[in-house]
Design a protein around this motif. Sequence first.
Motif, PDB file in Angstrom:
ATOM      1  N   SER A  38       0.312 -29.064   4.629  1.00  0.00           N
ATOM      2  CA  SER A  38       0.367 -28.109   5.454  1.00  0.00           C
ATOM      3  C   SER A  38      -1.340 -27.515   5.546  1.00  0.00           C
ATOM      4  CB  SER A  38       1.275 -27.105   5.082  1.00  0.00           C
ATOM      5  OG  SER A  38       0.898 -26.426   3.584  1.00  0.00           O
ATOM      6  N   HIS A  39      -2.047 -28.191   4.746  1.00  0.00           N
ATOM      7  CA  HIS A  39      -3.518 -27.558   4.841  1.00  0.00           C
ATOM      8  C   HIS A  39      -4.230 -28.989   4.749  1.00  0.00           C
ATOM      9  CE1 HIS A  39      -1.323 -23.943   3.349  1.00  0.00           C
ATOM     10  NE2 HIS A  39      -2.402 -23.389   3.515  1.00  0.00           N
ATOM     11  N   PRO A  40      -4.246 -29.499   5.771  1.00  0.00           N
ATOM     12  CA  PRO A  40      -4.738 -31.057   5.787  1.00  0.00           C
ATOM     13  C   PRO A  40      -6.569 -31.205   5.590  1.00  0.00           C
ATOM     14  CG  PRO A  40      -4.050 -30.527   8.098  1.00  0.00           C
ATOM     15  CD  PRO A  40      -3.523 -29.489   7.237  1.00  0.00           C
ATOM     16  N   ASP A  41      -6.918 -29.882   5.796  1.00  0.00           N
ATOM     17  CA  ASP A  41      -8.366 -29.777   5.817  1.00  0.00           C
ATOM     18  C   ASP A  41      -9.070 -29.046   4.563  1.00  0.00           C
ATOM     19  OD1 ASP A  41      -8.780 -31.519   8.291  1.00  0.00           O
ATOM     20  OD2 ASP A  41      -8.172 -29.407   9.413  1.00  0.00           O
ATOM     21  N   ALA A  42      -7.999 -28.728   3.579  1.00  0.00           N
ATOM     22  CA  ALA A  42      -8.371 -27.612   2.649  1.00  0.00           C
ATOM     23  C   ALA A  42      -9.175 -28.189   1.438  1.00  0.00           C
ATOM     24  CB  ALA A  42      -7.274 -26.729   2.453  1.00  0.00           C
ATOM     25  N   VAL A  52       3.394 -23.560  -2.077  1.00  0.00           N
ATOM     26  CA  VAL A  52       2.326 -23.722  -1.302  1.00  0.00           C
ATOM     27  C   VAL A  52       1.587 -22.487  -1.268  1.00  0.00           C
ATOM     28  CG1 VAL A  52       1.698 -24.093   1.155  1.00  0.00           C
ATOM     29  CG2 VAL A  52       3.300 -25.650   0.289  1.00  0.00           C
ATOM     30  N   GLU A  53       2.049 -21.432  -1.244  1.00  0.00           N
ATOM     31  CA  GLU A  53       1.135 -20.153  -1.358  1.00  0.00           C
ATOM     32  C   GLU A  53       0.370 -19.860  -2.453  1.00  0.00           C
ATOM     33  OE1 GLU A  53       4.152 -17.220   1.477  1.00  0.00           O
ATOM     34  OE2 GLU A  53       4.174 -17.022  -0.636  1.00  0.00           O
ATOM     35  N   VAL A  54       1.052 -20.135  -3.641  1.00  0.00           N
ATOM     36  CA  VAL A  54       0.335 -20.183  -4.979  1.00  0.00           C
ATOM     37  C   VAL A  54      -0.812 -21.066  -5.109  1.00  0.00           C
ATOM     38  CG1 VAL A  54       0.774 -20.569  -7.249  1.00  0.00           C
ATOM     39  CG2 VAL A  54       2.505 -19.199  -6.323  1.00  0.00           C
ATOM     40  N   ILE A  55      -0.536 -22.394  -4.656  1.00  0.00           N
ATOM     41  CA  ILE A  55      -1.612 -23.352  -4.642  1.00  0.00           C
ATOM     42  C   ILE A  55      -2.583 -22.803  -3.540  1.00  0.00           C
ATOM     43  CG2 ILE A  55      -2.230 -25.715  -4.158  1.00  0.00           C
ATOM     44  CD1 ILE A  55       0.653 -26.415  -5.035  1.00  0.00           C
ATOM     45  N   MET A  88       4.619 -37.254   4.918  1.00  0.00           N
ATOM     46  CA  MET A  88       3.815 -35.936   4.843  1.00  0.00           C
ATOM     47  C   MET A  88       2.372 -36.279   4.537  1.00  0.00           C
ATOM     48  SD  MET A  88       6.593 -33.660   2.203  1.00  0.00           S
ATOM     49  CE  MET A  88       5.512 -32.102   2.393  1.00  0.00           C
ATOM     50  N   LEU A  89       2.167 -37.476   4.130  1.00  0.00           N
ATOM     51  CA  LEU A  89       0.709 -37.880   3.620  1.00  0.00           C
ATOM     52  C   LEU A  89       0.044 -38.357   4.852  1.00  0.00           C
ATOM     53  CD1 LEU A  89       0.845 -39.760   0.518  1.00  0.00           C
ATOM     54  CD2 LEU A  89       0.174 -37.423   0.779  1.00  0.00           C
ATOM     55  N   ARG A  90       0.835 -38.566   6.100  1.00  0.00           N
ATOM     56  CA  ARG A  90       0.092 -39.230   7.406  1.00  0.00           C
ATOM     57  C   ARG A  90      -1.059 -38.089   7.852  1.00  0.00           C
ATOM     58  NH1 ARG A  90       5.938 -41.125   9.606  1.00  0.00           N
ATOM     59  NH2 ARG A  90       5.913 -43.304   8.410  1.00  0.00           N
ATOM     60  N   GLY A  91      -0.824 -37.050   7.782  1.00  0.00           N
ATOM     61  CA  GLY A  91      -1.805 -36.017   8.144  1.00  0.00           C
ATOM     62  C   GLY A  91      -2.958 -35.645   7.280  1.00  0.00           C
ATOM     63  N   VAL A  92      -3.016 -36.095   5.955  1.00  0.00           N
ATOM     64  CA  VAL A  92      -3.940 -35.664   4.939  1.00  0.00           C
ATOM     65  C   VAL A  92      -5.160 -36.445   5.229  1.00  0.00           C
ATOM     66  CG1 VAL A  92      -4.154 -35.624   2.682  1.00  0.00           C
ATOM     67  CG2 VAL A  92      -2.075 -35.331   3.187  1.00  0.00           C
ATOM     68  N   HIS A  93      -6.220 -35.695   5.567  1.00  0.00           N
ATOM     69  CA  HIS A  93      -7.483 -36.373   5.683  1.00  0.00           C
ATOM     70  C   HIS A  93      -8.332 -36.723   4.374  1.00  0.00           C
ATOM     71  CE1 HIS A  93      -6.941 -33.588   9.492  1.00  0.00           C
ATOM     72  NE2 HIS A  93      -6.259 -34.929   9.535  1.00  0.00           N
ATOM     73  N   CYS A  94      -8.065 -36.065   3.184  1.00  0.00           N
ATOM     74  CA  CYS A  94      -8.935 -36.458   2.158  1.00  0.00           C
ATOM     75  C   CYS A  94      -8.628 -37.419   1.408  1.00  0.00           C
ATOM     76  CB  CYS A  94      -8.693 -35.159   0.974  1.00  0.00           C
ATOM     77  SG  CYS A  94      -7.323 -35.100   0.347  1.00  0.00           S
ATOM     78  N   PRO A  95      -9.323 -38.518   0.468  1.00  0.00           N
ATOM     79  CA  PRO A  95      -9.115 -39.395  -0.575  1.00  0.00           C
ATOM     80  C   PRO A  95      -7.742 -39.001  -1.374  1.00  0.00           C
ATOM     81  CG  PRO A  95     -11.415 -39.110  -0.482  1.00  0.00           C
ATOM     82  CD  PRO A  95     -10.870 -37.696   0.294  1.00  0.00           C
ATOM     83  N   VAL A  96      -6.715 -40.134  -1.487  1.00  0.00           N
ATOM     84  CA  VAL A  96      -5.628 -39.831  -2.138  1.00  0.00           C
ATOM     85  C   VAL A  96      -5.449 -40.831  -3.224  1.00  0.00           C
ATOM     86  CG1 VAL A  96      -3.284 -39.535  -2.070  1.00  0.00           C
ATOM     87  CG2 VAL A  96      -4.418 -38.898  -0.015  1.00  0.00           C
ATOM     88  N   LEU A  97      -5.137 -40.255  -4.521  1.00  0.00           N
ATOM     89  CA  LEU A  97      -4.997 -41.221  -5.662  1.00  0.00           C
ATOM     90  C   LEU A  97      -3.528 -40.925  -6.030  1.00  0.00           C
ATOM     91  CD1 LEU A  97      -6.107 -43.090  -7.908  1.00  0.00           C
ATOM     92  CD2 LEU A  97      -6.619 -40.978  -9.141  1.00  0.00           C
ATOM     93  N   LEU A  98      -2.765 -42.462  -6.037  1.00  0.00           N
ATOM     94  CA  LEU A  98      -1.548 -42.289  -6.752  1.00  0.00           C
ATOM     95  C   LEU A  98      -1.730 -42.776  -8.101  1.00  0.00           C
ATOM     96  CD1 LEU A  98       0.496 -43.928  -3.747  1.00  0.00           C
ATOM     97  CD2 LEU A  98      -0.122 -41.413  -4.189  1.00  0.00           C
TER      98      LEU A  98
END
Length: 242
Positions: A87-91, A53-56, A172-182
């Motif tokens: 851990s960074h839902p708005d980044a 997570v730090e590296v990303i 973990m994806l429940r709090g992710v705000h951006c579009p997600v592609l699987l």
Amino acid sequence: MRAHLVLVHGSRLSSTQWAPQVPLLRDHVDLTLVDLPGHGARAAEEFTLARCVEVIDDAVRAVPEGSPVVLVGHSLGGYAAMAYAASHPDALDGLVLAGASATPTGPGAAVYRGVAALTDRLGPERMTRVNDRVLHRLYPAERVDPVIAGGYYFTPTAAAWREVMAHCRPAMLRGVHCPVLLLNGRFDQFRVGAKTYLRACPGARVEIVPRASHFANLDQPEAFADALLRFAGAVADSASRA
């Protein structure tokens, strides 16, 4: 507006995994290629999801201001990307999980344990020979040799999958705000839990790469790159209208 893709490789490889995609993407989007701890330029580092997570985060923060950021992770890199997004839902402006739609618990965990057990049983030298032989049998040299040139990294495999099995869940994806592609290959065993991921993140979209396995970016480089470009284009269009 031009999107910026941060690409995170899968287990045992390095950022050179993306060699087939780079020439297909670089004229349309900006690129950052990340080496995970224990792999590539970070081979000396201990693998932990926290360190991933730090590296990303370092890579995401380095993207010039105003550029929409799309984080793309394959397999192990997909789970690391999911941990980052949680851990960074708005980044992020977009998240692509490629070959990372299996839930690493219960029966699904057998896939991860099997990979780690085989690696430990054969050892680095034999695993290198096996990987070289298999990859050269599956792919033309001009496609796979630049990938192999980055080396194999077997030492962190067991620790990496223990971390995934202990910490990574579709929730973990429940709090992710951006579009997600699987994004998964048609014959990828790691897409077996896609419906569970969609329940956790109903706004996510699923795309299947035809005639592709777990390594869809190697099986069908153009189709894989096209899927990334379509998603990144939609993300950039949305950002420009905001």
